[in-house]
Design a protein around this motif. Structure first.
Motif, PDB file in Angstrom:
ATOM      1  N   ALA B  40       0.839  -1.200   0.000  1.00 20.91           N
ATOM      2  CA  ALA B  40       0.000   0.000   0.000  1.00 20.91           C
ATOM      3  C   ALA B  40       0.875   1.252   0.000  1.00 20.91           C
ATOM      4  N   GLY B  41       1.933   1.230   0.823  1.00 25.46           N
ATOM      5  CA  GLY B  41       2.823   2.383   0.893  1.00 25.46           C
ATOM      6  C   GLY B  41       3.467   2.694  -0.444  1.00 25.46           C
ATOM      7  N   VAL B  42       3.852   1.638  -1.158  1.00 20.79           N
ATOM      8  CA  VAL B  42       4.525   1.817  -2.448  1.00 20.79           C
ATOM      9  C   VAL B  42       3.528   2.222  -3.542  1.00 20.79           C
ATOM     10  N   THR B  43       2.394   1.499  -3.609  1.00 15.81           N
ATOM     11  CA  THR B  43       1.467   1.752  -4.719  1.00 15.81           C
ATOM     12  C   THR B  43       0.702   3.070  -4.560  1.00 15.81           C
ATOM     13  N   PHE B  44       0.429   3.466  -3.316  1.00 14.81           N
ATOM     14  CA  PHE B  44      -0.282   4.737  -3.114  1.00 14.81           C
ATOM     15  C   PHE B  44       0.667   5.939  -3.030  1.00 14.81           C
ATOM     16  N   ASN B  45       1.962   5.658  -3.191  1.00 14.72           N
ATOM     17  CA  ASN B  45       2.962   6.732  -3.185  1.00 14.72           C
ATOM     18  C   ASN B  45       2.813   7.632  -1.954  1.00 14.72           C
ATOM     19  N   LEU B  46       2.911   7.037  -0.787  1.00 18.46           N
ATOM     20  CA  LEU B  46       2.683   7.758   0.474  1.00 18.46           C
ATOM     21  C   LEU B  46       3.549   9.015   0.645  1.00 18.46           C
ATOM     22  N   PRO B  47       4.843   8.988   0.231  1.00 17.98           N
ATOM     23  CA  PRO B  47       5.660  10.195   0.481  1.00 17.98           C
ATOM     24  C   PRO B  47       5.099  11.447  -0.191  1.00 17.98           C
ATOM     25  N   GLU B  48       4.338  11.244  -1.281  1.00 16.70           N
ATOM     26  CA  GLU B  48       3.788  12.400  -2.005  1.00 16.70           C
ATOM     27  C   GLU B  48       2.472  12.880  -1.408  1.00 16.70           C
ATOM     28  N   MET B  49       1.936  12.118  -0.457  1.00 16.63           N
ATOM     29  CA  MET B  49       0.622  12.463   0.119  1.00 16.63           C
ATOM     30  C   MET B  49       0.760  13.423   1.283  1.00 16.63           C
ATOM     31  N   GLY B  50      -0.250  14.265   1.442  1.00 19.67           N
ATOM     32  CA  GLY B  50      -0.286  15.148   2.604  1.00 19.67           C
ATOM     33  C   GLY B  50      -0.786  14.386   3.824  1.00 19.67           C
ATOM     34  N   PRO B  51      -0.648  14.969   5.028  1.00 22.21           N
ATOM     35  CA  PRO B  51      -1.070  14.279   6.257  1.00 22.21           C
ATOM     36  C   PRO B  51      -2.555  13.908   6.252  1.00 22.21           C
ATOM     37  N   ASP B  52      -3.407  14.789   5.711  1.00 25.15           N
ATOM     38  CA  ASP B  52      -4.851  14.509   5.696  1.00 25.15           C
ATOM     39  C   ASP B  52      -5.169  13.301   4.821  1.00 25.15           C
ATOM     40  N   ASP B  53      -4.536  13.244   3.648  1.00 27.76           N
ATOM     41  CA  ASP B  53      -4.774  12.110   2.734  1.00 27.76           C
ATOM     42  C   ASP B  53      -4.293  10.807   3.356  1.00 27.76           C
ATOM     43  N   ARG B  54      -3.136  10.864   4.013  1.00 29.79           N
ATOM     44  CA  ARG B  54      -2.603   9.650   4.643  1.00 29.79           C
ATOM     45  C   ARG B  54      -3.534   9.171   5.757  1.00 29.79           C
ATOM     46  N   ARG B  55      -4.077  10.128   6.510  1.00 25.18           N
ATOM     47  CA  ARG B  55      -4.971   9.763   7.621  1.00 25.18           C
ATOM     48  C   ARG B  55      -6.284   9.182   7.090  1.00 25.18           C
ATOM     49  N   ARG B  56      -6.718   9.678   5.939  1.00 21.67           N
ATOM     50  CA  ARG B  56      -7.964   9.133   5.339  1.00 21.67           C
ATOM     51  C   ARG B  56      -7.744   7.732   4.801  1.00 21.67           C
ATOM     52  N   LEU B  57      -6.541   7.485   4.272  1.00 18.61           N
ATOM     53  CA  LEU B  57      -6.237   6.198   3.635  1.00 18.61           C
ATOM     54  C   LEU B  57      -5.945   5.095   4.656  1.00 18.61           C
ATOM     55  N   PRO B  59      -7.043   3.956   7.683  1.00 21.49           N
ATOM     56  CA  PRO B  59      -7.998   2.981   8.244  1.00 21.49           C
ATOM     57  C   PRO B  59      -8.363   1.872   7.264  1.00 21.49           C
ATOM     58  N   GLY B  60      -8.565   2.231   6.001  1.00 14.08           N
ATOM     59  CA  GLY B  60      -8.926   1.228   4.992  1.00 14.08           C
ATOM     60  C   GLY B  60      -7.814   0.218   4.795  1.00 14.08           C
ATOM     61  N   ILE B  61      -6.577   0.715   4.732  1.00 10.38           N
ATOM     62  CA  ILE B  61      -5.426  -0.181   4.553  1.00 10.38           C
ATOM     63  C   ILE B  61      -5.270  -1.075   5.783  1.00 10.38           C
ATOM     64  N   LEU B  62      -5.429  -0.482   6.968  1.00 11.45           N
ATOM     65  CA  LEU B  62      -5.284  -1.247   8.214  1.00 11.45           C
ATOM     66  C   LEU B  62      -6.296  -2.394   8.254  1.00 11.45           C
ATOM     67  N   TRP B  63      -7.560  -2.100   7.947  1.00  7.89           N
ATOM     68  CA  TRP B  63      -8.588  -3.155   8.021  1.00  7.89           C
ATOM     69  C   TRP B  63      -8.450  -4.173   6.889  1.00  7.89           C
ATOM     70  N   THR B  64      -7.947  -3.726   5.733  1.00  6.75           N
ATOM     71  CA  THR B  64      -7.677  -4.680   4.651  1.00  6.75           C
ATOM     72  C   THR B  64      -6.591  -5.655   5.093  1.00  6.75           C
ATOM     73  N   ALA B  65      -5.526  -5.099   5.705  1.00  6.04           N
ATOM     74  CA  ALA B  65      -4.423  -5.952   6.170  1.00  6.04           C
ATOM     75  C   ALA B  65      -4.912  -6.917   7.246  1.00  6.04           C
ATOM     76  N   ILE B  66      -5.736  -6.420   8.181  1.00  9.37           N
ATOM     77  CA  ILE B  66      -6.258  -7.285   9.251  1.00  9.37           C
ATOM     78  C   ILE B  66      -7.099  -8.414   8.650  1.00  9.37           C
ATOM     79  N   ALA B  67      -8.014  -8.042   7.744  1.00 10.08           N
ATOM     80  CA  ALA B  67      -8.929  -9.039   7.172  1.00 10.08           C
ATOM     81  C   ALA B  67      -8.159 -10.116   6.416  1.00 10.08           C
ATOM     82  N   PHE B  68      -7.220  -9.707   5.564  1.00  6.54           N
ATOM     83  CA  PHE B  68      -6.502 -10.703   4.765  1.00  6.54           C
ATOM     84  C   PHE B  68      -5.573 -11.546   5.635  1.00  6.54           C
ATOM     85  N   ALA B  69      -4.950 -10.905   6.634  1.00  7.60           N
ATOM     86  CA  ALA B  69      -4.068 -11.668   7.520  1.00  7.60           C
ATOM     87  C   ALA B  69      -4.876 -12.712   8.284  1.00  7.60           C
TER      88      ALA B  69
END
Lengths: 238, 229
Positions: B40-57, B59-69
């Protein structure tokens, strides 16, 4: 009944099914294409509505029937309930597929995009995936009893989770376009209401015919399987 | 403690010892969850994102990781049970099926929570999220959502195990039904990450509670029907 088949084909019932399906299709076409006026903003694309909404209602109806049949099967272990459940999952998935095809066509015209995470469309997609799972489980099962048992479990879990899926998707997406708002601009005219009711009756008649055909097919499949098992048993014994 | 209680506790302890000794479910779960975060960090290009965008993204990534794990872990644990013919022993034992479901659910829940102990700090670091949130409420939201996922995973995992199928089939069956848990989990987590409280996330905490209750009840009732016979 013929001597070599324990389940009658039911020619008259098959003819009645065909007549019912044709009558339903004609009623739907009359309402949507002839009786309903052309909507001012969306034009002819709006006519999809008379097919789309009844398809969604019938899909939900079929899935509820599948869940009920699943409960009855697990309680009684009578294959008749499984045959009803199997037919309902098949027809429900068919109507849900139609919803997922007609929905984006509507969305493209109404909202300028093929897909939108609109609550009803999203709920339909999730429901469709749940019941495709039930069909898949049946396909990969090792025997008919296991298929019936496991598909029943999926149908029950799916149906009982549907209200939560529906509510959470609606809450998630917040406000969404309301089509049936009496007195509001864009509400249905009396001709549109007639066409909508004709569509509802038409699609339901088509569904009854398809459900009957799918149920009879399930019965015949079970009869063929039973006969094959009997022949295998006789061969191994002889 | 009653006989059933003692048998359940013994089974739970035996499974826990096996997991601690081999790590056969937890290790792939941790690896998988970390890989989801990195991808997710690589494909969503996190370094280019602002703090608000990262905070919005996040929770979804966290729950996706939890569900698949959890899908990976529960499918793995149940398949090992089956391959080593432990299921036969469990089914022949006098242990009540509901008690067996409860033990397997608890194991799934603990596996999920163990993954989250690593996953949550990593998400905060990778997404550069503010650490000053209501941690108790955050943990409660994770517990409720993970409990619901574990209940579905236990019921449907046993179903796919009886078919001899693994993670792919389990994902197909669990994820659509789990969508309310994932939506509610993400929305609650997003509110908490934004500095809010559980009450501000209404109605999502209630959805987490109701999906947990519903799926536990379904699991307890239907578990017997999915067991290998």
């Amino acid at each position: 009944m013929s001597d070599d088949n324990s389940v009658p084909i039911g020619r008259s019932a098959a003819v009645l099914c065909g007549v019912l399906f044709l009558a339903g299709a004609l009623l739907l076409l009359w309402g949507a294409m002839l009786h309903a006026p052309t909507e001012k903003v969306m034009g002819n694309v709006q006519r999809i509505f008379y097919f789309h909404v009844p398809s969604a209602a019938n899909a939900m109806l079929a899935f509820v029937l599948a869940g009920g049949a699943g409960i009855a099967y697990l309680a009684t272990r009578r294959s008749g309930w499984d045959e009803i459940g199997r037919a309902a999952v098949e027809t429900g998935t068919l109507w849900a597929t139609i919803v997922l095809i007609t929905g984006p066509i509507w969305a493209r015209s109404a909202w300028g995009t093929w897909w939108t995470w609109e609550p009803r469309l999203t709920t339909s997609l999730i429901t469709w995936l749940i019941f495709l799972g039930a069909m898949l489980v049946r396909k990969v099962s090792h025997n008919a009893e296991q298929a019936a048992r496991l598909a029943s479990v999926i149908a029950i879990v799916g149906v009982l989770n549907l209200p939560v899926v529906y509510l959470s998707v609606h809450w998630w997406r917040g406000n969404h376009p309301v089509i049936f708002k009496r007195g509001a601009e864009g509400a249905l005219t009396p001709e549109m209401w007639t066409a909508f009711i004709a569509g509802m009756i038409g699609v339901t008649l088509m569904h009854v015919a398809l459900l009957y055909a799918a149920w009879r097919t399930a019965q015949l499949e079970d009869a063929v399987s039973a006969r094959e098992r009997l022949m295998e048993h006789e061969e191994s014994a002889g | 403690m009653s006989g059933a209680g003692r048998a359940s506790a013994a089974l739970f302890a035996a499974d826990l010892r096996r997991e601690l000794r081999t790590g056969e479910a937890l290790v792939p779960m941790l690896m998988f969850a970390m890989i989801v975060l990195v991808v997710a960090g690589v494909t969503f290009n996190l370094p280019e994102m602002g703090p608000d965008d990262r905070r919005r993204l996040a929770p979804g990534i966290l729950w996706t990781a939890i569900a698949f794990a959890m899908l990976v872990g529960q499918a793995r644990a149940l398949l090992v049970d089956r391959d080593e013919e432990r299921w036969q022993g469990l089914l022949l034992s006098p242990l009540d099926r509901t008690a067996l479901f409860a033990v397997k659910w608890l194991e799934g829940l603990l596996l999920g929570l163990a993954v989250e102990v690593l996953l949550v700090p990593l998400t905060i670091v990778f997404f550069d999220l503010p650490p000053g949130i209501r941690w108790g409420q955050f943990a409660l939201a994770l517990l409720l959502g993970t409990g619901g996922l574990a209940a579905l995973g236990t019921l449907l995992g046993s179903l796919t195990t009886s078919l001899g199928r693994g993670e792919a089939m389990l994902s197909i069956l669990v994820l659509p039904v789990a969508s309310p848990i994932l939506i509610a989990g993400s929305m609650t987590t997003a509110t908490l990450l934004a500095g809010g409280a559980l009450g501000d996330a209404s109605p999502w905490p209630a959805v987490l509670v109701s999906t947990l209750g519903l799926n536990l009840a379904l699991g307890a009732i239907l578990f017997e029907s999915v067991l290998v016979e």
